[in-house]
Enzyme design. Sequence first.
Site, PDB file in Angstrom:
ATOM      1  N   GLU A   1       0.648  -0.859   0.300  1.00  0.00           N
ATOM      2  CA  GLU A   1       0.127   0.423   0.062  1.00  0.00           C
ATOM      3  C   GLU A   1       0.933   1.299  -0.358  1.00  0.00           C
ATOM      4  O   GLU A   1       1.779   1.420   1.046  1.00  0.00           O
ATOM      5  CB  GLU A   1      -0.878  -0.014   1.627  1.00  0.00           C
ATOM      6  CG  GLU A   1      -1.499   1.075   1.380  1.00  0.00           C
ATOM      7  CD  GLU A   1      -2.690   1.771   3.259  1.00  0.00           C
ATOM      8  OE1 GLU A   1      -3.523   1.210   2.766  1.00  0.00           O
ATOM      9  OE2 GLU A   1      -1.712   0.583   3.335  1.00  0.00           O
TER      10      GLU A   1
ATOM     11  N   HIS B 185       2.570   4.574   0.544  1.00  0.00           N
ATOM     12  CA  HIS B 185       2.216   4.958   2.140  1.00  0.00           C
ATOM     13  C   HIS B 185       3.173   6.852   1.897  1.00  0.00           C
ATOM     14  O   HIS B 185       4.308   7.088   2.447  1.00  0.00           O
ATOM     15  CB  HIS B 185       3.561   4.516   3.646  1.00  0.00           C
ATOM     16  CG  HIS B 185       2.886   3.565   3.658  1.00  0.00           C
ATOM     17  ND1 HIS B 185       1.946   2.663   3.137  1.00  0.00           N
ATOM     18  CD2 HIS B 185       2.280   3.215   5.193  1.00  0.00           C
ATOM     19  CE1 HIS B 185       0.935   1.809   3.839  1.00  0.00           C
ATOM     20  NE2 HIS B 185       1.237   2.070   5.550  1.00  0.00           N
TER      21      HIS B 185
ATOM     22  N   ASP C 226       3.366  -1.835   5.606  1.00  0.00           N
ATOM     23  CA  ASP C 226       2.250  -2.922   6.832  1.00  0.00           C
ATOM     24  C   ASP C 226       2.520  -4.147   6.941  1.00  0.00           C
ATOM     25  O   ASP C 226       3.160  -5.103   7.763  1.00  0.00           O
ATOM     26  CB  ASP C 226       0.674  -2.890   6.247  1.00  0.00           C
ATOM     27  CG  ASP C 226       0.331  -1.528   6.628  1.00  0.00           C
ATOM     28  OD1 ASP C 226       0.746  -0.885   6.387  1.00  0.00           O
ATOM     29  OD2 ASP C 226      -1.177  -1.678   5.539  1.00  0.00           O
TER      30      ASP C 226
ATOM     31  N   HIS D  16      -2.708  -4.342   9.137  1.00  0.00           N
ATOM     32  CA  HIS D  16      -3.397  -3.179   7.617  1.00  0.00           C
ATOM     33  C   HIS D  16      -4.480  -3.252   8.568  1.00  0.00           C
ATOM     34  O   HIS D  16      -5.706  -4.086   8.529  1.00  0.00           O
ATOM     35  CB  HIS D  16      -3.155  -4.049   6.578  1.00  0.00           C
ATOM     36  CG  HIS D  16      -4.383  -3.365   5.416  1.00  0.00           C
ATOM     37  ND1 HIS D  16      -3.590  -1.960   4.918  1.00  0.00           N
ATOM     38  CD2 HIS D  16      -5.099  -3.328   4.765  1.00  0.00           C
ATOM     39  CE1 HIS D  16      -4.459  -1.423   3.871  1.00  0.00           C
ATOM     40  NE2 HIS D  16      -5.554  -2.555   3.809  1.00  0.00           N
TER      41      HIS D  16
ATOM     42  N   GLU E 246      -7.613  -2.006   7.413  1.00  0.00           N
ATOM     43  CA  GLU E 246      -9.026  -3.104   6.952  1.00  0.00           C
ATOM     44  C   GLU E 246      -9.167  -4.312   6.553  1.00  0.00           C
ATOM     45  O   GLU E 246     -10.087  -4.420   6.379  1.00  0.00           O
ATOM     46  CB  GLU E 246      -9.292  -2.787   5.067  1.00  0.00           C
ATOM     47  CG  GLU E 246      -9.359  -0.748   5.556  1.00  0.00           C
ATOM     48  CD  GLU E 246      -7.525  -0.226   5.472  1.00  0.00           C
ATOM     49  OE1 GLU E 246      -7.714   1.000   5.148  1.00  0.00           O
ATOM     50  OE2 GLU E 246      -6.441  -0.337   5.948  1.00  0.00           O
TER      51      GLU E 246
ATOM     52  N   HIS F 236      -2.344   6.513   9.495  1.00  0.00           N
ATOM     53  CA  HIS F 236      -1.747   6.182   8.226  1.00  0.00           C
ATOM     54  C   HIS F 236      -0.635   6.990   7.713  1.00  0.00           C
ATOM     55  O   HIS F 236      -0.819   8.091   7.141  1.00  0.00           O
ATOM     56  CB  HIS F 236      -2.818   6.047   6.957  1.00  0.00           C
ATOM     57  CG  HIS F 236      -2.640   5.069   5.492  1.00  0.00           C
ATOM     58  ND1 HIS F 236      -1.535   3.850   5.220  1.00  0.00           N
ATOM     59  CD2 HIS F 236      -2.151   6.179   4.411  1.00  0.00           C
ATOM     60  CE1 HIS F 236      -1.245   3.774   4.476  1.00  0.00           C
ATOM     61  NE2 HIS F 236      -1.417   4.837   3.405  1.00  0.00           N
TER      62      HIS F 236
END
Length: 268
Positions: free
Chosen positions: A33, A35, A44, A127, A129, A184
């Site tokens: 992801e 960053h 992550d 992470h 989610e 995040h």
Amino acid sequence: MKPTVYMEEMDAFTYREKLKRDAVVFVPVGALEQHGSHMAMCVDAALTKAMAGATARALTDSDEDALEGIVAAPINYGYRSQQRSGGGFHLSGTTSLRGSTLIALARDIVFSLVRQGARKIVLMNGHYENYQFVFEGAQLALEDARKEGAGDARIQLLSYWDFVDDATIAKLYPDGFTGWDLEHAGVMETSLMLLFYPDLVDMGKVDDPLYEGLPAELPNYDVLPIVADYTPPSGCLSSPGASSREKGVVLRDTAVRNMVDAIRAEFA
């Protein structure tokens, strides 16, 4: 061969002996992801593997209710990044799984570990989610295991940031804490990366105009299709400017100590 807590670095015979001694097996669950421009995209997965390793070593090295720890290879991809906790899956570099795929991965990995003899399993999430999909996969794996007569397996699910206590948060965020969802690519992740993987961080980037206007101001609801303008230009949701290696040490030590206590409470 060097001593290690990482399953992928062990020979199979050492691994089997550790399982016979009822070792706790950690499964890090991360993501690939974006960053921001100041950190690598592996944050992550890399941090969760490192935190699982630190926790496994702390378990193994303890003289009180000592438990052995093994860290399985991580799940390096995660569920779709959400705008309000990861910037959004519309951003290039963020490479996501469907929820059903993550459920299936967690289910198959946990079931395989149980069939090999693991009875104490910790799914460590890195992470935001991922959590509910990993939970579902773990529950389905337990149901599969019971059908094969392995009903004594137990699973603990946790996200490592939940073990940073309020006193530590107050110390590290003297100007106020925005919450883990907006962290995040902020102070926590950046500080831990400065500790574990400093060569994957460029703090010189945080003065870029891209990083102005943080923390993000987002609606308290989701919209599909994603409205790209809701995400800050940097992809970060809070400023990493106050990050430091020293804060990373505090975060690691606090979270590991509290995770060890929680794991002992369930498995010792």
